[in-house]
Design an enzyme around this catalytic site. Structure first.
Site, short mmCIF file in Angstrom:
data_model
loop_
_atom_site.label_atom_id
_atom_site.label_comp_id
_atom_site.label_asym_id
_atom_site.label_seq_id
_atom_site.Cartn_x
_atom_site.Cartn_y
_atom_site.Cartn_z
N LYS A 193 19.63 -23.10 -18.82
CA LYS A 193 19.46 -21.65 -18.67
C LYS A 193 20.76 -20.95 -19.08
CE LYS A 193 15.23 -21.88 -17.52
NZ LYS A 193 14.22 -21.33 -18.42
N LYS A 211 11.38 -8.26 -16.35
CA LYS A 211 12.07 -8.58 -17.61
C LYS A 211 11.12 -9.23 -18.62
CE LYS A 211 15.91 -11.25 -17.49
NZ LYS A 211 16.26 -12.36 -18.38
N GLN A 220 8.64 -19.68 -23.10
CA GLN A 220 9.30 -19.17 -24.30
C GLN A 220 8.79 -19.91 -25.54
OE1 GLN A 220 13.47 -19.51 -23.36
NE2 GLN A 220 13.43 -17.72 -22.03
N ASP A 249 13.41 -19.48 -12.33
CA ASP A 249 14.49 -18.48 -12.29
C ASP A 249 14.97 -18.20 -10.87
OD1 ASP A 249 14.38 -18.31 -15.02
OD2 ASP A 249 13.18 -16.48 -15.06
N ARG A 293 22.38 -14.74 -12.62
CA ARG A 293 21.69 -15.18 -11.39
C ARG A 293 22.62 -15.98 -10.46
NH1 ARG A 293 16.75 -13.09 -12.32
NH2 ARG A 293 15.92 -13.40 -14.41
N GLY A 346 17.69 -15.64 -23.75
CA GLY A 346 16.91 -16.76 -24.27
C GLY A 346 15.52 -16.29 -24.67
N ARG A 360 22.55 -24.39 -14.33
CA ARG A 360 22.46 -23.80 -12.99
C ARG A 360 22.52 -24.84 -11.87
NH1 ARG A 360 18.20 -18.93 -14.48
NH2 ARG A 360 19.84 -17.48 -15.11
N SER A 364 7.52 -24.60 -20.96
CA SER A 364 8.32 -23.43 -21.36
C SER A 364 7.43 -22.31 -21.89
CB SER A 364 9.34 -23.83 -22.42
OG SER A 364 9.87 -22.67 -23.02
C1 S3P Z 1 10.80 -16.56 -19.64
C2 S3P Z 1 10.52 -17.88 -19.50
C3 S3P Z 1 11.35 -18.81 -18.73
C4 S3P Z 1 12.39 -18.09 -17.88
C5 S3P Z 1 13.02 -16.94 -18.58
C6 S3P Z 1 11.98 -15.94 -19.02
C7 S3P Z 1 9.87 -15.71 -20.42
O1 S3P Z 1 12.01 -19.70 -19.62
O2 S3P Z 1 13.37 -18.97 -17.42
O3 S3P Z 1 13.94 -16.27 -17.72
O4 S3P Z 1 9.89 -14.47 -20.28
O5 S3P Z 1 9.06 -16.27 -21.17
P1 S3P Z 1 11.27 -21.04 -20.15
O6 S3P Z 1 9.89 -20.65 -20.45
O7 S3P Z 1 12.00 -21.47 -21.36
O8 S3P Z 1 11.39 -22.02 -19.02
#
Ligand code: S3P
Length: 445
Positions: free
Chosen positions: A349, A12, A163, A322, A401, A90, A353, A161
């Site tokens: 999340k 993903k 993200q 995750d 999940r 997210g 969770r 993070s």
């Molecule tokens: C992800 C980063 C993670 C993860 C998410 C996918 C990504 O989140 O939980 O399912 O692809 O960058 P965080 O980086 O906010 O922890």
């Protein structure tokens, strides 16, 4: 012993990034084994607004993206004004908030579903506002992103993070400004790996504690300088390791069948749960193959095992964030105490969770201690349900999940001869990340 061989649609995290990066470079990108799930398709659809042309059948996971490059796209489109509905994702919403905030003339409304609208976005908007970005409102979707030419981006990332890290990197690329980020708590590094694979000059060095000792902290200094040239490449995406985690754990918990997972991502920030399961006594073999699109991958073979509990170190948490729900199921079937702390992020999340796991397990009669940042329980290799709780109800809390974790619990009980007829609510959430989950689960009879 029978071996069930499984292969997974694309990871993903890699799939989101392949869709975004393809629209930023100029030329023809090839994508193979894209994850055709709701989350990643939403990201791909949002990127179509940049004028890319898709050739081939997206549903097959293999297609080409013909892209004009960011600068040309903006010249042709003029003002980029649209709504991007990222559904449950997210990653899609946060990465695109970053990207569009740095794109002058963009005015993009980012929105999502009921679950996503509850999640914090201030972690993206606040550091970018400091570089001149404009978001209205700052924290909860729907948010209108008013693109601007940003100032150079300087940031200290201390949430762990990926993200946040990726959103800032994308904002710098969109605006063509430099970036200097101290990553104090390392997180998954796909953005860095895949951009380097596309020829972007992104450097990453170990952060030193001080001039005095020069000790490594475990963190990184990430730097980028414009111009950013994302070269057209072929993204051949490894199978999704987070989806595979459910079946690796089923392979360990059931006493009848081995599971052989082929061609799955083996990035060290993603396969940490495998190493934790090995420490718990899991019989797991890993066979590494050659890199694909800047990422390591290979096969994993999981055999029925007697697991024992573990106290997971907080420093391991970002790399298993995750997988903690399904690891908790593995912990439930282990001998002794299973616990983790330092996972406050897990409350932000697709659902909270920690609370979702505690509530559902408690409903099945398991005694779980809940902390603000984790949980603890006493596992039992012979864990089973009784006639009084085998027809219990599991609440999904709108979270794929959580649904899949309890499906694995139920399947492990059934394969080992126990009774379980749980009503697992919200099965439809599984399609956000793993549309063929039930087809794979049905192979375990
Ligand atoms: C992800 C980063 C993670 C993860 C998410 C996918 C990504 O989140 O939980 O399912 O692809 O960058 P965080 O980086 O906010 O922890």
């Amino acid at each position: 012993m029978e071996t069930i061989t499984l292969e997974f649609k694309g990871d993903k995290s890699l799939s989101h990034r392949s869709a975004i990066f393809s629209a930023l470079g100029r030329g023809t990108f090839e994508i193979k084994n894209f994850l055709t799930a709701e989350d990643t398709i939403n990201t791909l659809n949002a990127m179509k607004n940049l004028g890319v042309r898709i050739e081939g059948d997206v549903k097959s996971g293999s297609f080409k993206v013909h892209s004009q490059g960011l600068a040309n796209a903006m010249k042709n489109i003029g003002q980029l004004k649209f709504t991007a509905d990222l559904g449950n994702s997210g990653t899609g919403s946060r990465l695109l908030m970053g990207l569009f905030s740095g794109l002058p003339d963009a005015e993009v409304i980012i929105t999502g579903d009921e679950s996503l609208k509850k999640r914090p976005m201030g972690r993206i908007s606040k550091p970018l506002t400091a570089a001149g970005a404009v978001f209205e409102p700052l924290d909860k979707l729907p948010i209108t992103v008013y693109g601007r030419k940003l100032l150079p981006i300087m940031h200290v990332e201390n949430l762990g993070s990926a993200q946040v890290k990726s959103a800032l990197i994308l904002a710098a690329i969109a605006s063509g400004v430099s970036l200097r980020m101290e990553e104090q708590i390392p997180s998954r590094d796909h953005t860095e790996n895949m951009l380097q694979f596309c020829g972007v000059n992104l450097t990453k060095e170990n952060l030193d504690v001080s001039e005095g000792t020069g000790d490594k902290t475990g963190g990184f200094l990430i730097e980028m300088e414009p111009p950013y040239d994302i070269k057209p490449v072929a993204f051949d995406i490894w199978g999704d390791i987070s989806s595979a985690s459910f079946f690796i754990i089923l392979g360990l918990l059931n006493q009848k069948k081995k599971v052989h997972i082929k061609n799955v991502l083996l990035n060290p920030y993603r396969d940490k749960f495998v190493h934790i399961l090995k420490k718990m006594g899991g019989q797991i073999e890993i066979i590494e193959k050659e890199e694909r699109c800047g990422e390591r991958g290979g096969d994993i073979i999981a055999s029925p095992s007697q697991l024992h509990g573990i106290e997971i170190s907080p420093s391991d948490v970002p790399a298993i964030i995750d997988e903690l729900p399904v690891l908790t199921i593995a912990g439930l079937f282990s001998k002794g105490k299973f616990s983790y702390r330092g996972a406050g992020e897990l409350r932000h999340k697709e659902s909270d969770r920690i609370s979702a796991m505690v509530k559902n397990l408690t409903g099945l009669g398991v005694s779980v201690e809940e902390f603000s940042d984790g949980l603890s329980l006493d596992g039992n290799p012979d864990f089973s349900l009784t006639s009084s709780n085998s027809e219990g109800i599991i609440q999904s809390h709108l979270d794929h999940r959580i649904v899949m974790s309890f499906e694995i619990l139920q399947k492990a009980i059934l394969l080992n001869g126990g009774i379980s007829n749980l009503t697992i609510d919200g099965k439809e959430w599984v399609a956000t990340s793993f549309p063929d989950f039930y087809d794979k689960l049905d192979l375990f009879e």
